[in-house]
Design an enzyme around this catalytic site. Structure first.
Site, PDB file in Angstrom:
ATOM      1  N   GLU A 162       0.786  -1.237   0.000  1.00  0.00           N
ATOM      2  CA  GLU A 162       0.000   0.000   0.000  1.00  0.00           C
ATOM      3  C   GLU A 162       0.821   1.291   0.000  1.00  0.00           C
ATOM      4  OE1 GLU A 162      -2.916   0.223   3.084  1.00  0.00           O
ATOM      5  OE2 GLU A 162      -3.897  -1.628   2.518  1.00  0.00           O
ATOM      6  N   GLU A 355      -5.426  -8.699   1.457  1.00  0.00           N
ATOM      7  CA  GLU A 355      -5.999  -8.352   2.764  1.00  0.00           C
ATOM      8  C   GLU A 355      -7.494  -8.104   2.588  1.00  0.00           C
ATOM      9  OE1 GLU A 355      -4.291  -5.068   5.044  1.00  0.00           O
ATOM     10  OE2 GLU A 355      -2.274  -5.697   4.438  1.00  0.00           O
TER      11      GLU A 355
HETATM   12  C1  BG6 Z   1      -4.041  -2.010   5.693  1.00  0.00           C
HETATM   13  C2  BG6 Z   1      -2.647  -2.299   6.162  1.00  0.00           C
HETATM   14  O1  BG6 Z   1      -4.045  -0.729   5.206  1.00  0.00           O
HETATM   15  O2  BG6 Z   1      -5.056  -1.968   6.609  1.00  0.00           O
HETATM   16  C3  BG6 Z   1      -2.561  -2.997   7.510  1.00  0.00           C
HETATM   17  O3  BG6 Z   1      -1.936  -2.998   5.195  1.00  0.00           O
HETATM   18  C4  BG6 Z   1      -3.573  -2.387   8.453  1.00  0.00           C
HETATM   19  O4  BG6 Z   1      -1.259  -2.896   7.972  1.00  0.00           O
HETATM   20  C5  BG6 Z   1      -4.952  -2.621   7.857  1.00  0.00           C
HETATM   21  O5  BG6 Z   1      -3.522  -2.871   9.770  1.00  0.00           O
HETATM   22  C6  BG6 Z   1      -6.077  -2.101   8.722  1.00  0.00           C
HETATM   23  O6  BG6 Z   1      -5.874  -0.771   9.030  1.00  0.00           O
HETATM   24  P1  BG6 Z   1      -6.057  -0.247  10.505  1.00  0.00           P
HETATM   25  O7  BG6 Z   1      -5.735   1.196  10.467  1.00  0.00           O
HETATM   26  O8  BG6 Z   1      -7.457  -0.518  10.865  1.00  0.00           O
HETATM   27  O9  BG6 Z   1      -5.101  -1.049  11.320  1.00  0.00           O
END
Ligand code: BG6
Length: 450
Positions: A162, A355
């Protein structure tokens, strides 16, 4: 089976080094920008221990196996390998990841390795970080070291996680290190990261590495809040800003024209050197990793400062929308729309969903169980959306729940939980949640019954 997936489909989950490892001063690791961030002022939590995966990875891998995983996405901490970002290699760091990778493979779990997930060695930031193009040579050397040491066993690699979050978090909102609010720098960083990505793809080919390499992006669909022309323009601008700006350069070696012109006029940034775009075009990756969490709904920003490209629109909530505790809209339908738009605009490219998951405040019941039905529902709906993509000819090769175990959420600490495995952050005990048990059936059946 109603939602059956292709043979050899990969089912797993993901984490990132800094969010789970802890052991920040162990094994010869250098200081990262996130160590500095959490220690420069009291933020109520740090990554010092996190989920203590550094010491408990064997136990964690056992649980991944118990959940039927055939893959796991992890990232490597640059500062464990090169404590200063370059120079002497830290053997202990190599040993740690060698053991981790071997343990995964011994348990029938294919590692999917991200080279960079935001934990930049502090020493490199002191020398300008991603803003300094000279640092890209250190990024390439670091990748080379990983390919040499792990390339015999790892065959799915991603260069960067990202860039958009690093750019916006670090240089627009000033919420992530280096806490800047400077659009000119932001656009330069994003171009430099794209160049770093392409340099590593080139290296991967030159070293004749086995397997495949891609990048992980977090593009999102953006819808106008109304049919008004102003809202439509706002949504288009937001889509350029959040999605096309990151997808286009790595897919086709271009930036969205209108936005690029505006950036150069307003900010004299990014500086794109002669040959850069050809270089991006020539060094094409093998797949695109997609982190999909939500869609955005954009409206005209009547209070905006129109000089600022990111204030020409604002995001609004839809009245009948379903949102997580953190206000992220749950909108699985957007996945097909997004991937279909990407292929129409930039051509076919195999996809991994690197993800997808739900951040929530989990509760432990009187029997010590975590009955996270909302997470099951979230994942189920996204798996169905992914199935629709495949049925419509989009090649998706694997799916990774974010996250495997409860992690440190960068700016939300330990209350925003994502894991299929619960971590008691006092005792560091692990326990598979209801969602983890449910996911095991999905992986075993290679799909969903209903
Ligand atoms: C993604 C990242 O943007 O979202 C992760 O790759 C991150 O590292 C995940 O934890 C969720 O975001 P957040 O801010 O809710 O932890």
């Amino acid at each position: 089976m109603k939602y059956k997936f292709p043979k050899n489909f990969l089912w797993g989950s993901a984490t990132a080094s800094y969010q789970v490892e802890g052991g920040v001063n162990e094994g010869g690791k250098g200081v990262t920008v996130w160590d500095t961030y959490y220690h420069s002022e009291d933020r109520g939590y740090t990554g010092d221990v996190a989920a203590d995966h550094y010491h408990r990875y064997k136990e964690d891998i056992k649980l991944l196996k118990e959940m039927g995983h055939n893959t796991y996405r992890l990232s490597i901490s640059w500062a464990r390998i090169f404590p200063n970002g370059y120079g002497e290699i830290n053997q202990e760091g190599l040993d740690f990841y060698n053991d981790l990778i071997n343990e995964l493979i011994a348990n029938g779990i294919k590692p999917n390795v991200t080279i960079y997930h935001w934990d930049l060695p502090q020493n490199l930031l002191d020398q300008g970080g991603w803003l300094n193009r000279d640092n890209l040579k250190h990024f390439v050397d670091y990748a080379k070291c990983l390919f040499e040491n792990f390339g015999d066993r790892v065959d799915i690699w991603t260069t960067i996680n990202e860039p958009a979050s690093e750019v916006m978090g670090g240089f627009v909102q000033g919420a992530h290190p280096p806490l800047e609010k400077n659009l000119a720098k932001a656009f330069q960083v994003s171009h430099n990261m794209n160049m770093g990505h392409a340099m590593i793809v080139k290296l991967f080919r030159e070293m004749n590495m086995k397997g495949e390499i891609g990048i992980v992006l977090n593009p999102m669909p953006v819808h106008p809040a109304s049919e008004s022309n102003e809202d439509k323009v706002a949504a288009e601008k937001a889509y350029d800003y959040f999605t096309r700006w990151y997808v286009a350069p790595v897919m086709v070696g271009e930036y969205p024209k209108a936005m690029l012109t505006e950036c150069i006029e307003r900010y004299k940034s990014p500086i794109i050197e002669d040959g850069d775009l050809e270089f991006l075009k020539e060094n094409k990756m093998d797949f695109l990793g997609i982190n999909y969490y939500m869609r955005r709904v954009a409206a005209h920003n009547e209070s905006g400062n129109y000089e600022k490209i990111n204030e020409q629109f604002k995001f609004v909530k839809v009245p009948d929308g379903l949102y997580t505790d953190w206000g992220w809209e749950i909108y699985p339908e957007g996945l097909y729309e997004l991937l279909d738009d990407i292929r129409k605009e930039y051509g076919e490219m195999p996809i991994y969903i690197t993800e997808n998951g739900m951040g929530a405040i989990d509760k432990i019941d009187e029997n010590g169980e975590i009955n996270d039905d909302y997470r099951i529902d979230y994942i189920k709906r996204h798996i169905k959306a992914m199935h629709k993509c495949i049925e419509n000819g989009i090649e998706i090769k694997g799916y990774y729940v974010w996250s495997a175990i409860d992690i440190l959420s960068w700016t939300n600490g330990y209350t925003k939980r994502y894991g299929l495995i619960h971590v008691d952050f006092d005792t560091l005990e692990r326990k598979i949640k209801k969602s983890g048990k449910w996911y095991k059936k999905v992986t075993e059946n290679n799909g969903l019954e209903e």
